[in-house]
Design an enzyme around this catalytic site. Structure first.
Site, PDB file in Angstrom:
ATOM      1  N   ASP A 140       0.838  -1.210   0.000  1.00 46.10           N
ATOM      2  CA  ASP A 140       0.000   0.000   0.000  1.00 46.10           C
ATOM      3  C   ASP A 140       0.871   1.258   0.000  1.00 46.10           C
ATOM      4  O   ASP A 140       0.354   2.372  -0.064  1.00 46.10           O
ATOM      5  CB  ASP A 140      -1.023  -0.007   1.151  1.00 46.10           C
ATOM      6  CG  ASP A 140      -0.383  -0.033   2.516  1.00 46.10           C
ATOM      7  OD1 ASP A 140       0.851  -0.123   2.613  1.00 46.10           O
ATOM      8  OD2 ASP A 140      -1.128   0.046   3.528  1.00 46.10           O
ATOM      9  N   SER A 141       2.204   1.077  -0.021  1.00 45.71           N
ATOM     10  CA  SER A 141       3.111   2.199  -0.276  1.00 45.71           C
ATOM     11  C   SER A 141       2.789   2.832  -1.629  1.00 45.71           C
ATOM     12  O   SER A 141       3.218   3.951  -1.913  1.00 45.71           O
ATOM     13  CB  SER A 141       4.568   1.733  -0.245  1.00 45.71           C
ATOM     14  OG  SER A 141       4.753   0.607  -1.084  1.00 45.71           O
ATOM     15  N   ASP A 181      -1.011  -6.217  -0.003  1.00 47.55           N
ATOM     16  CA  ASP A 181      -1.373  -5.585   1.276  1.00 47.55           C
ATOM     17  C   ASP A 181      -2.876  -5.398   1.419  1.00 47.55           C
ATOM     18  O   ASP A 181      -3.538  -4.904   0.485  1.00 47.55           O
ATOM     19  CB  ASP A 181      -0.774  -4.173   1.319  1.00 47.55           C
ATOM     20  CG  ASP A 181       0.521  -4.115   2.097  1.00 47.55           C
ATOM     21  OD1 ASP A 181       0.794  -5.026   2.904  1.00 47.55           O
ATOM     22  OD2 ASP A 181       1.256  -3.131   1.884  1.00 47.55           O
ATOM     23  N   LYS A 184      -0.886  -9.460   3.169  1.00 49.23           N
ATOM     24  CA  LYS A 184      -0.124  -8.918   4.303  1.00 49.23           C
ATOM     25  C   LYS A 184      -1.038  -8.007   5.111  1.00 49.23           C
ATOM     26  O   LYS A 184      -1.783  -7.209   4.534  1.00 49.23           O
ATOM     27  CB  LYS A 184       1.108  -8.168   3.790  1.00 49.23           C
ATOM     28  CG  LYS A 184       1.929  -7.531   4.921  1.00 49.23           C
ATOM     29  CD  LYS A 184       3.347  -7.191   4.488  1.00 49.23           C
ATOM     30  CE  LYS A 184       3.490  -5.939   3.664  1.00 49.23           C
ATOM     31  NZ  LYS A 184       3.037  -4.696   4.319  1.00 49.23           N
ATOM     32  N   GLU A 226      -1.099  -5.417   8.563  1.00 46.49           N
ATOM     33  CA  GLU A 226      -0.348  -4.713   9.604  1.00 46.49           C
ATOM     34  C   GLU A 226      -1.041  -4.882  10.949  1.00 46.49           C
ATOM     35  O   GLU A 226      -2.272  -4.731  11.043  1.00 46.49           O
ATOM     36  CB  GLU A 226      -0.277  -3.209   9.282  1.00 46.49           C
ATOM     37  CG  GLU A 226       0.550  -2.908   8.055  1.00 46.49           C
ATOM     38  CD  GLU A 226       0.728  -1.412   7.833  1.00 46.49           C
ATOM     39  OE1 GLU A 226       0.415  -0.614   8.738  1.00 46.49           O
ATOM     40  OE2 GLU A 226       1.195  -1.050   6.729  1.00 46.49           O
ATOM     41  N   GLU A 249       9.370  -4.152  10.244  1.00 50.81           N
ATOM     42  CA  GLU A 249       9.810  -2.870   9.680  1.00 50.81           C
ATOM     43  C   GLU A 249      10.356  -1.981  10.788  1.00 50.81           C
ATOM     44  O   GLU A 249       9.701  -1.778  11.823  1.00 50.81           O
ATOM     45  CB  GLU A 249       8.628  -2.174   8.973  1.00 50.81           C
ATOM     46  CG  GLU A 249       9.023  -0.807   8.413  1.00 50.81           C
ATOM     47  CD  GLU A 249       8.014  -0.214   7.437  1.00 50.81           C
ATOM     48  OE1 GLU A 249       7.033  -0.911   7.075  1.00 50.81           O
ATOM     49  OE2 GLU A 249       8.220   0.949   7.039  1.00 50.81           O
TER      50      GLU A 249
END
Ligand code: KIV
EC number: 2.1.2.11
Length: 269
Positions: free
Chosen positions: A48-49, A87, A115, A117, A184
């Site tokens: 999602d960057s 993501d 993925k 978070e 991270e």
């Protein structure tokens, strides 16, 4: 036509067992999916960057699940055998039910794994997805979707209490069925301990050289930046290279040889 070798979860577990480093890069479109997978990148992360590097936002929060599905489908079309990890964006896993339908959308678009978070609170969600055939990578440490809670993009796990919590959370998520962990901006020593403590592959970004593999944001490692701010853990792999193909190959080679990341790319407690 040369035969394409498929990277699967079994491949990644085998690499961890053999002590060979895993290579991952973010990827958002078909052309880069082709060149990165041909360069030997084993995991393409549709991160999602993309909200920051493609869409120009100042955080990842505006990214929608439809955006993620669109870019995952683009990556699938160019991919030559890499595992595609996508993501779940901000709020897409706010409840297990939301995670379930949003993960299904990404898997249908071409992801092989999603993925998410978070930390130990994700255990039920991970169990739900894993039991229904969706492998999950849990993203811990600095989780950019919670930047407003963390008060900025800061290294996580520096205090002994935070480090203890992160070790316990990693084990809890493995027990819940997580297939992979991503750490991270975590002190290198803590990342090394977590990597030893779990049997699943651990991928690091700003987490030192001892994790089972490395990931970088594609634009960062090609020396491209919208803001001019380059995180300490980034290396510009275009330096000294004639083209993008050779920069990607140099990244793969450096991760495999454990010459990247160097000490200067990591953090202390
Ligand atoms: O979205 C992303 O690109 C990521 C990486 C920073 C690991 O999650």
């Amino acid at each position: 036509m040369p035969e394409v070798t498929l990277t699967t979860l079994t491949t990644l577990n085998g690499l961890k067992a053999a002590g060979e480093k895993i290579t991952m890069l973010t990827c958002y479109d078909a052309t880069f999916a082709k060149v990165a997978s041909e360069a030997g990148v084993e995991v393409l992360l549709v991160g999602d960057s993309l909200g920051m590097v493609l869409q120009g936002h100042d955080s990842t929060l505006p990214v929608s699940n439809d955006d993620m599905a669109y870019h995952t489908a683009c990556v699938k079309r160019g991919n030559q055998g890499a595992l595609i990890l996508a993501d779940l964006p901000f709020m897409a896993h706010a409840t297990p039910e939301l995670a379930f339908s949003n993960a299904a959308q990404l898997m249908r678009a071409g992801a092989h794994m999603v993925k998410i978070e978070g930390a130990a609170w994700l255990a039920d969600t991970i169990r739900l997805l894993a039991d229904r055939g969706v492998p999950v990578c849990a993203h811990m440490g600095l989780t950019p979707q919670t930047v407003n809670v963390l008060g900025g993009y800061k290294v996580q796990g520096r205090s002994e209490a935070q480090a203890r919590q992160m070790r316990a959370d990693a084990i809890a998520l493995e027990q819940a069925g997580a297939a992979m962990l991503l750490l991270e901006c975590v002190p290198s020593e803590l990342a090394a301990e977590i990597t030893q403590a779990v049997a699943i592959p651990v991928i690091g970004i700003g987490a030192g050289a001892a994790t089972d593999g490395q990931v970088l944001v594609l634009h960062d490692m090609l020396g491209l930046s919208l803001t001019g701010r380059v995180p300490k853990f980034v290396k510009n792999f275009m330096d000294g290279q004639p083209n993008i193909h050779s920069a990607l190959a140099a990244y793969v080679q450096a991760v495999k040889a454990v010459s990247f990341p160097a000490d200067e790319h990591g953090f202390n407690a």
